[in-house]
Design an enzyme around this catalytic site. Sequence first.
Site, PDB file in Angstrom:
ATOM      1  N   ASN A   8       1.334 -12.925   1.105  1.00 39.13           N
ATOM      2  CA  ASN A   8       1.992 -12.634   2.368  1.00 39.13           C
ATOM      3  C   ASN A   8       1.277 -11.546   3.177  1.00 39.13           C
ATOM      4  O   ASN A   8       1.336 -11.545   4.402  1.00 39.13           O
ATOM      5  CB  ASN A   8       3.438 -12.205   2.094  1.00 39.13           C
ATOM      6  N   SER A  11       0.255 -18.607   9.833  1.00 43.21           N
ATOM      7  CA  SER A  11       0.794 -18.228  11.132  1.00 43.21           C
ATOM      8  C   SER A  11       0.629 -19.414  12.075  1.00 43.21           C
ATOM      9  O   SER A  11      -0.303 -20.213  11.919  1.00 43.21           O
ATOM     10  CB  SER A  11       0.041 -17.035  11.705  1.00 43.21           C
ATOM     11  N   SER A  41      -8.505 -16.356  10.247  1.00 42.36           N
ATOM     12  CA  SER A  41      -8.058 -16.077   8.882  1.00 42.36           C
ATOM     13  C   SER A  41      -6.893 -16.983   8.495  1.00 42.36           C
ATOM     14  O   SER A  41      -6.818 -17.481   7.374  1.00 42.36           O
ATOM     15  CB  SER A  41      -7.660 -14.604   8.724  1.00 42.36           C
ATOM     16  N   LYS A  42      -5.998 -17.221   9.447  1.00 40.16           N
ATOM     17  CA  LYS A  42      -4.812 -18.026   9.132  1.00 40.16           C
ATOM     18  C   LYS A  42      -5.146 -19.522   9.068  1.00 40.16           C
ATOM     19  O   LYS A  42      -4.581 -20.254   8.252  1.00 40.16           O
ATOM     20  CB  LYS A  42      -3.709 -17.764  10.171  1.00 40.16           C
ATOM     21  N   THR A  92       0.820  -1.216   0.000  1.00 43.52           N
ATOM     22  CA  THR A  92       0.000   0.000   0.000  1.00 43.52           C
ATOM     23  C   THR A  92       0.853   1.265   0.000  1.00 43.52           C
ATOM     24  O   THR A  92       0.381   2.325  -0.387  1.00 43.52           O
ATOM     25  CB  THR A  92      -0.923   0.050   1.234  1.00 43.52           C
ATOM     26  N   TYR A 123      -7.713 -13.058  13.589  1.00 37.60           N
ATOM     27  CA  TYR A 123      -6.446 -13.382  12.922  1.00 37.60           C
ATOM     28  C   TYR A 123      -6.247 -14.900  12.840  1.00 37.60           C
ATOM     29  O   TYR A 123      -5.894 -15.447  11.795  1.00 37.60           O
ATOM     30  CB  TYR A 123      -5.299 -12.730  13.710  1.00 37.60           C
TER      31      TYR A 123
END
Lengths: 245, 78
Positions: free
Chosen positions: A87, A139, A155-156, A38, A152
Amino acid sequence: MFDLNGRKALVTGATGGIGGAIARALHEQGAIVTLSGTRRSALEELAASLGERVHIVEANLSDKDSVEALVPAAETAMEGLDILVNNAGVTRDNLFMRMKDEEWDTVIAVNLTAAFRLSRAAVKGMMRRRYGRIINIGSIVGSTGNPGQGNYAASKAGLIGMTKALAAEVASRNITVNCVAPGFIESPMTDVLNEKQREGILGTIPMGRLGQGGEIASSVVYLASTEAAYVTGHTLHVNGGMAMF
Amino acid sequence: MSDVADRVKKIVVEHLGVDAEKVVDNANFIDDLGADSLDTVELVMAFEEEFNVEIPDDAAETIVTVGDAVKFLEKNAA
């Protein structure tokens, strides 16, 4: 071994601690690399330090249109795409009971949905070319969970399941899909830990130290190589022994 | 046989590695020609490339036989 000369790689979140190390390592092995992130200035800085064989495509992975434009832009810039490294990741930590919908949505959108859309776009060309490497950066908490990181961790964990499903679908086309699951790595994401948190974490790591971005990057290089052709659907844990599976 | 049909059949033969005489209009890609679901996606991609046309997903789902593909492409390809 692990020669990536002429291979074309796209790395999302390339300005992060781990993403930068991954981009650098792929580039060192000879790959042409598209850096995505970004922050334009940070991308340019990294590109300048790498030298030739580098392209930049800015993208905001919480924005659908921006995500959909990324793979075509990278394919145009590099005239192909052999290696996709999903990533980019964000955290919005909060206790589960206090977690806002938008904290949940943002993390799922960037960490999981963007990886889905990018993989869906990338796999098309890879199928046509009968070659591809997709590497998702997961992760340790995707496997172990972590208080304060319900979003998190979900999501991982989602990435790990997605990795396996896609790996099974495209294996016959010479495309491998794998996951690298870092433990605690020195990066802007772990720099925010205070001394006490840091000590607590170190106590749980048999190696007694945080990992380095380069140690994640070398795992990615391996999975991106032709030598790893028979490895697919795997999650490679790189965590100093913090959790063993 | 139309030019479109010839081109479609050539792609199917090349892609699925089947005998040309099996690639008839009512041959079903999966049931008769041994394609798996991924092959059908790739066939659609190959048709898109050959005929320079975009085949939306809902249209792709209706293309299950060789004849379906020929009909769609005769109607929609430039």
